[in-house]
Design a protein around this motif. Structure first.
Motif, PDB file in Angstrom:
ATOM      1  N   VAL A  77      44.312  36.254  40.418  1.00  0.00           N
ATOM      2  CA  VAL A  77      44.523  37.309  39.705  1.00  0.00           C
ATOM      3  C   VAL A  77      43.371  38.110  39.456  1.00  0.00           C
ATOM      4  O   VAL A  77      42.413  38.720  39.120  1.00  0.00           O
ATOM      5  N   VAL A  78      43.013  36.984  37.653  1.00  0.00           N
ATOM      6  CA  VAL A  78      41.318  37.595  37.193  1.00  0.00           C
ATOM      7  C   VAL A  78      40.433  37.406  38.283  1.00  0.00           C
ATOM      8  O   VAL A  78      39.803  38.907  38.660  1.00  0.00           O
ATOM      9  N   ASN A  79      40.744  36.574  39.302  1.00  0.00           N
ATOM     10  CA  ASN A  79      39.185  36.194  40.537  1.00  0.00           C
ATOM     11  C   ASN A  79      39.491  37.323  41.382  1.00  0.00           C
ATOM     12  O   ASN A  79      38.234  38.386  42.304  1.00  0.00           O
ATOM     13  N   THR A  80      40.449  38.019  41.482  1.00  0.00           N
ATOM     14  CA  THR A  80      40.989  39.449  43.086  1.00  0.00           C
ATOM     15  C   THR A  80      40.337  40.664  41.548  1.00  0.00           C
ATOM     16  O   THR A  80      39.254  41.109  42.361  1.00  0.00           O
ATOM     17  N   TYR A  81      40.139  40.405  40.557  1.00  0.00           N
ATOM     18  CA  TYR A  81      39.802  42.227  39.872  1.00  0.00           C
ATOM     19  C   TYR A  81      38.341  41.870  40.051  1.00  0.00           C
ATOM     20  O   TYR A  81      37.594  42.693  40.352  1.00  0.00           O
ATOM     21  N   VAL A  82      37.596  40.449  39.440  1.00  0.00           N
ATOM     22  CA  VAL A  82      35.996  40.242  39.795  1.00  0.00           C
ATOM     23  C   VAL A  82      35.427  39.809  40.771  1.00  0.00           C
ATOM     24  O   VAL A  82      34.558  40.585  40.857  1.00  0.00           O
ATOM     25  N   ALA A  83      36.395  40.049  41.846  1.00  0.00           N
ATOM     26  CA  ALA A  83      35.760  40.230  42.942  1.00  0.00           C
ATOM     27  C   ALA A  83      36.017  41.685  44.096  1.00  0.00           C
ATOM     28  O   ALA A  83      34.870  42.347  44.490  1.00  0.00           O
ATOM     29  N   ALA A  84      36.560  42.143  42.987  1.00  0.00           N
ATOM     30  CA  ALA A  84      36.462  43.618  43.372  1.00  0.00           C
ATOM     31  C   ALA A  84      35.674  44.146  42.417  1.00  0.00           C
ATOM     32  O   ALA A  84      35.348  45.616  42.775  1.00  0.00           O
ATOM     33  N   GLY A  85      35.561  43.692  41.204  1.00  0.00           N
ATOM     34  CA  GLY A  85      33.706  44.387  40.767  1.00  0.00           C
ATOM     35  C   GLY A  85      33.872  44.741  39.598  1.00  0.00           C
ATOM     36  O   GLY A  85      33.429  45.772  38.760  1.00  0.00           O
ATOM     37  N   VAL A  86      35.533  44.757  38.806  1.00  0.00           N
ATOM     38  CA  VAL A  86      35.853  44.807  37.604  1.00  0.00           C
ATOM     39  C   VAL A  86      35.019  44.127  36.906  1.00  0.00           C
ATOM     40  O   VAL A  86      35.265  42.875  36.764  1.00  0.00           O
ATOM     41  N   PRO A  87      34.258  44.399  35.634  1.00  0.00           N
ATOM     42  CA  PRO A  87      33.228  43.591  35.096  1.00  0.00           C
ATOM     43  C   PRO A  87      34.763  43.379  34.193  1.00  0.00           C
ATOM     44  O   PRO A  87      35.966  43.658  33.954  1.00  0.00           O
ATOM     45  N   LEU A  88      34.905  41.705  33.957  1.00  0.00           N
ATOM     46  CA  LEU A  88      35.120  41.169  32.496  1.00  0.00           C
ATOM     47  C   LEU A  88      35.798  41.830  31.170  1.00  0.00           C
ATOM     48  O   LEU A  88      37.138  41.751  31.121  1.00  0.00           O
ATOM     49  N   GLN A  89      35.261  42.904  30.535  1.00  0.00           N
ATOM     50  CA  GLN A  89      35.205  43.223  29.760  1.00  0.00           C
ATOM     51  C   GLN A  89      36.466  44.334  29.615  1.00  0.00           C
ATOM     52  O   GLN A  89      37.093  44.908  28.492  1.00  0.00           O
ATOM     53  N   GLN A  90      36.841  44.552  31.380  1.00  0.00           N
ATOM     54  CA  GLN A  90      37.376  45.644  31.315  1.00  0.00           C
ATOM     55  C   GLN A  90      39.408  45.202  31.231  1.00  0.00           C
ATOM     56  O   GLN A  90      39.823  46.020  31.884  1.00  0.00           O
ATOM     57  N   LEU A  91      39.359  43.631  31.468  1.00  0.00           N
ATOM     58  CA  LEU A  91      40.184  43.187  31.512  1.00  0.00           C
ATOM     59  C   LEU A  91      40.835  43.292  30.315  1.00  0.00           C
ATOM     60  O   LEU A  91      40.184  41.932  29.557  1.00  0.00           O
TER      61      LEU A  91
END
Length: 179
Positions: A77-91
């Motif tokens: 899930v983390v990798n999917t959000y990051v691959a979609a361009g969501v910055p880690l600090q927004q998770l």
């Protein structure tokens, strides 16, 4: 942020899509939770939003020498959000562990004593923590398993219970994912 130059995207057919290599990619949690990201898929995570998720992890692994599959899914899930361009600090991700998954939270010495192998979950827990994911363990589950609090890995956060962790975070706007 991942861009076209990072090698994740191909330019075939006029739409941006992921390179679907057999092994996938793990842009945030290296070596765990590999994904096959396609930017043209529906329901993409919003890059402008803060994403709050609590993962309820209760099931253990089939073999003690293998990583808990639910923890692997958290990495996915983390990798999917990051691959979609969501910055880690927004998770804002929290893992609430109890039940049969409690063993995965043991420090290596105790895990080895109980199961005869090193705890394969510790590198993943460390990698999740390095990316801002909080991994917690239920103190009720510790008591039920007759585990001492000091047997838990240092990178894991103790909570009164997984159920209160989940409900507290849901009241703060976190979405619940049962893994």
């Amino acid at each position: 942020m991942i861009s076209k130059s990072d090698g994740l995207f191909s330019s075939g057919g006029g739409s941006q899509s992921a390179v679907n290599a057999i092994d996938g990619v793990s842009p945030a949690i290296d070596g765990y939770g590999k994904v096959h990201y396609d930017a043209s898929s529906a329901f993409q995570p919003d890059r402008a939003l803060s994403h709050k998720v609590v993962f309820k992890v209760s099931q253990g692994e089939a073999k003690r020498a293998q990583v808990n599959p639910a923890l692997e899914q958290v990495a996915q899930v983390v990798n999917t959000y990051v691959a979609a361009g969501v910055p880690l600090q927004q998770l804002q991700f929290v893992v609430a562990v109890n039940g049969e998954a409690t063993d995965a939270m043991l420090n290596n010495a105790r895990f080895r004593t109980l199961f005869g192998v090193d705890n394969p979950n510790l590198p993943l827990i460390t990698a999740l923590k390095q990316q801002g994911v909080k991994v917690t363990v239920c103190d009720q589950a510790l008591a039920w398993h007759h585990y001492q609090p000091q047997w838990i890995a240092d990178s894991v956060i103790h909570t009164p219970s997984a159920l209160t962790t989940v409900t507290t975070l849901q009241n703060q706007g976190y979405a619940l994912l049962n893994m």
